[in-house]
Design a protein around this motif. Structure first.
Motif, PDB file in Angstrom:
ATOM      1  N   GLN A  27       0.858  -1.168   0.000  1.00 61.20           N
ATOM      2  CA  GLN A  27       0.000   0.000   0.000  1.00 61.20           C
ATOM      3  C   GLN A  27       0.898   1.224   0.000  1.00 61.20           C
ATOM      4  OE1 GLN A  27      -2.649  -0.876   3.424  1.00 61.20           O
ATOM      5  NE2 GLN A  27      -4.251  -0.607   1.891  1.00 61.20           N
ATOM      6  N   PRO A  28       1.190   1.772  -1.190  1.00 57.90           N
ATOM      7  CA  PRO A  28       2.023   2.967  -1.215  1.00 57.90           C
ATOM      8  C   PRO A  28       1.333   4.106  -0.488  1.00 57.90           C
ATOM      9  CG  PRO A  28       1.242   2.407  -3.425  1.00 57.90           C
ATOM     10  CD  PRO A  28       0.731   1.360  -2.489  1.00 57.90           C
ATOM     11  N   PRO A  29       2.124   4.991   0.144  1.00 53.46           N
ATOM     12  CA  PRO A  29       1.536   6.092   0.892  1.00 53.46           C
ATOM     13  C   PRO A  29       0.816   7.094  -0.003  1.00 53.46           C
ATOM     14  CG  PRO A  29       3.910   6.311   0.799  1.00 53.46           C
ATOM     15  CD  PRO A  29       3.567   4.988   0.191  1.00 53.46           C
ATOM     16  N   PHE A  30       1.206   7.146  -1.256  1.00 54.89           N
ATOM     17  CA  PHE A  30       0.544   8.066  -2.181  1.00 54.89           C
ATOM     18  C   PHE A  30       0.810   7.623  -3.607  1.00 54.89           C
ATOM     19  CE2 PHE A  30       4.803   9.459  -2.631  1.00 54.89           C
ATOM     20  CZ  PHE A  30       4.895  10.155  -3.817  1.00 54.89           C
ATOM     21  N   ILE A  31      -0.057   8.031  -4.496  1.00 57.98           N
ATOM     22  CA  ILE A  31       0.184   7.912  -5.935  1.00 57.98           C
ATOM     23  C   ILE A  31      -0.016   9.314  -6.478  1.00 57.98           C
ATOM     24  CG2 ILE A  31      -0.628   6.940  -8.114  1.00 57.98           C
ATOM     25  CD1 ILE A  31      -1.450   4.445  -6.544  1.00 57.98           C
ATOM     26  N   PRO A  32       1.008   9.853  -7.150  1.00 60.93           N
ATOM     27  CA  PRO A  32       0.895  11.228  -7.642  1.00 60.93           C
ATOM     28  C   PRO A  32      -0.335  11.402  -8.540  1.00 60.93           C
ATOM     29  CG  PRO A  32       3.141  10.404  -7.922  1.00 60.93           C
ATOM     30  CD  PRO A  32       2.282   9.231  -7.511  1.00 60.93           C
ATOM     31  N   ALA A  33      -1.027  12.540  -8.380  1.00 63.69           N
ATOM     32  CA  ALA A  33      -2.181  12.842  -9.225  1.00 63.69           C
ATOM     33  C   ALA A  33      -1.748  12.865 -10.683  1.00 63.69           C
ATOM     34  CB  ALA A  33      -2.777  14.187  -8.828  1.00 63.69           C
ATOM     35  N   GLY A  34      -2.498  12.212 -11.542  1.00 62.67           N
ATOM     36  CA  GLY A  34      -2.190  12.190 -12.971  1.00 62.67           C
ATOM     37  C   GLY A  34      -0.976  11.335 -13.321  1.00 62.67           C
ATOM     38  N   ALA A  35      -0.556  10.461 -12.395  1.00 62.68           N
ATOM     39  CA  ALA A  35       0.651   9.652 -12.606  1.00 62.68           C
ATOM     40  C   ALA A  35       0.567   8.842 -13.892  1.00 62.68           C
ATOM     41  CB  ALA A  35       0.863   8.719 -11.424  1.00 62.68           C
ATOM     42  N   HIS A  36       1.718   8.626 -14.484  1.00 61.79           N
ATOM     43  CA  HIS A  36       1.807   7.694 -15.601  1.00 61.79           C
ATOM     44  C   HIS A  36       2.750   6.570 -15.190  1.00 61.79           C
ATOM     45  CE1 HIS A  36       5.358  10.235 -16.366  1.00 61.79           C
ATOM     46  NE2 HIS A  36       5.858   9.204 -17.013  1.00 61.79           N
ATOM     47  N   ALA A  37       2.514   5.379 -15.732  1.00 61.60           N
ATOM     48  CA  ALA A  37       3.323   4.217 -15.383  1.00 61.60           C
ATOM     49  C   ALA A  37       4.429   4.033 -16.404  1.00 61.60           C
ATOM     50  CB  ALA A  37       2.448   2.974 -15.324  1.00 61.60           C
ATOM     51  N   MET A  38       5.573   3.585 -15.916  1.00 64.59           N
ATOM     52  CA  MET A  38       6.738   3.318 -16.756  1.00 64.59           C
ATOM     53  C   MET A  38       7.347   2.011 -16.257  1.00 64.59           C
ATOM     54  SD  MET A  38      10.247   5.587 -16.751  1.00 64.59           S
ATOM     55  CE  MET A  38       9.389   7.048 -17.259  1.00 64.59           C
ATOM     56  N   THR A  39       7.607   1.075 -17.160  1.00 63.98           N
ATOM     57  CA  THR A  39       8.274  -0.173 -16.805  1.00 63.98           C
ATOM     58  C   THR A  39       9.594  -0.228 -17.546  1.00 63.98           C
ATOM     59  OG1 THR A  39       6.163  -1.302 -16.450  1.00 63.98           O
ATOM     60  CG2 THR A  39       8.098  -2.695 -16.791  1.00 63.98           C
ATOM     61  N   VAL A  40      10.678  -0.464 -16.797  1.00 66.37           N
ATOM     62  CA  VAL A  40      12.027  -0.473 -17.369  1.00 66.37           C
ATOM     63  C   VAL A  40      12.784  -1.705 -16.876  1.00 66.37           C
ATOM     64  CG1 VAL A  40      12.136   2.053 -17.523  1.00 66.37           C
ATOM     65  CG2 VAL A  40      13.010   0.917 -15.487  1.00 66.37           C
ATOM     66  N   VAL A  41      13.809  -2.095 -17.615  1.00 67.69           N
ATOM     67  CA  VAL A  41      14.732  -3.129 -17.184  1.00 67.69           C
ATOM     68  C   VAL A  41      16.075  -2.460 -16.954  1.00 67.69           C
ATOM     69  CG1 VAL A  41      15.975  -5.236 -17.837  1.00 67.69           C
ATOM     70  CG2 VAL A  41      13.546  -5.004 -18.374  1.00 67.69           C
ATOM     71  N   ILE A  42      16.667  -2.704 -15.790  1.00 70.72           N
ATOM     72  CA  ILE A  42      17.974  -2.155 -15.422  1.00 70.72           C
ATOM     73  C   ILE A  42      18.952  -3.325 -15.395  1.00 70.72           C
ATOM     74  CG2 ILE A  42      19.275  -0.899 -13.659  1.00 70.72           C
ATOM     75  CD1 ILE A  42      16.877   0.714 -14.688  1.00 70.72           C
ATOM     76  N   GLU A  43      20.143  -3.117 -15.942  1.00 72.31           N
ATOM     77  CA  GLU A  43      21.166  -4.155 -15.947  1.00 72.31           C
ATOM     78  C   GLU A  43      22.504  -3.549 -15.557  1.00 72.31           C
ATOM     79  OE1 GLU A  43      23.423  -6.863 -19.263  1.00 72.31           O
ATOM     80  OE2 GLU A  43      21.264  -6.602 -19.463  1.00 72.31           O
ATOM     81  N   TYR A  44      23.151  -4.128 -14.539  1.00 74.42           N
ATOM     82  CA  TYR A  44      24.473  -3.693 -14.112  1.00 74.42           C
ATOM     83  C   TYR A  44      25.456  -4.844 -14.266  1.00 74.42           C
ATOM     84  CZ  TYR A  44      22.096   0.210 -11.755  1.00 74.42           C
ATOM     85  OH  TYR A  44      21.335   1.313 -11.464  1.00 74.42           O
ATOM     86  N   PRO A  45      26.669  -4.542 -14.711  1.00 72.20           N
ATOM     87  CA  PRO A  45      27.689  -5.584 -14.825  1.00 72.20           C
ATOM     88  C   PRO A  45      28.155  -6.046 -13.446  1.00 72.20           C
ATOM     89  CG  PRO A  45      28.641  -3.439 -15.332  1.00 72.20           C
ATOM     90  CD  PRO A  45      27.160  -3.232 -15.146  1.00 72.20           C
TER      91      PRO A  45
END
Length: 143
Positions: A27-45
């Motif tokens: 349960q996040p404490p808030f979701i910004p009004a008008g939020a947009h979702a972004m899904t990314v993949v992060i890769e570190y060596p």
């Protein structure tokens, strides 16, 4: 009816009834009004320390695909998140100290879905001055 042929097509599968595995609920404490979702993949060596201390404009939910990530949020002790495990952070004013690769022999890859506040970058680095001002909010470091 299980195995029936809808309108003469392929038999229906019942696999969907047991296909879901709950990995986390938050349960996040808030979701910004008008939020947009972004899904990314992060890769570190291998051995990479990851992103310097930063914050996100909204909550972020992640899943480690490969390797092990060192994960540390303000007020929480660092922990290791391994492949197949999940993590989340509330975003907003909370500093994300670490997201680096815990291993020096394999890469780490993780997927993150963020709910971003419109008009704000999804990631903002925290400068040394602010880190010093908030040092009392960081959990004790391992010795």
């Amino acid at each position: 009816m299980a195995g029936s042929n809808p309108a003469g097509g392929q038999p229906r599968s019942n696999a969907w009834q047991t296909a879901l595995t709950m990995l986390q609920e938050a349960q996040p404490p808030f979701i910004p009004a008008g939020a947009h979702a972004m899904t990314v993949v992060i890769e570190y060596p291998p051995g990479d320390p990851g992103t310097p201390p930063h914050r996100h404009s909204g909550p972020a939910f992640g899943y480690v695909l490969e390797g092990e990530m060192v994960f540390e949020l303000e007020g929480e002790p660092e922990r290791i998140v391994r492949a197949g495990e999940v993590f989340w952070e509330p975003g907003g004013d909370v500093i994300h100290y670490q997201d680096g690769n815990n291993r020096d022999d394999v890469r780490v890859r993780f997927l993150v879905t963020m709910l971003c506040e419109p008009g704000k970058p999804m990631l903002v680095l925290v400068d040394d001055e602010e880190l010093a001002q908030r040092k009392d909010r960081r959990a004790p470091r391992p010795t």
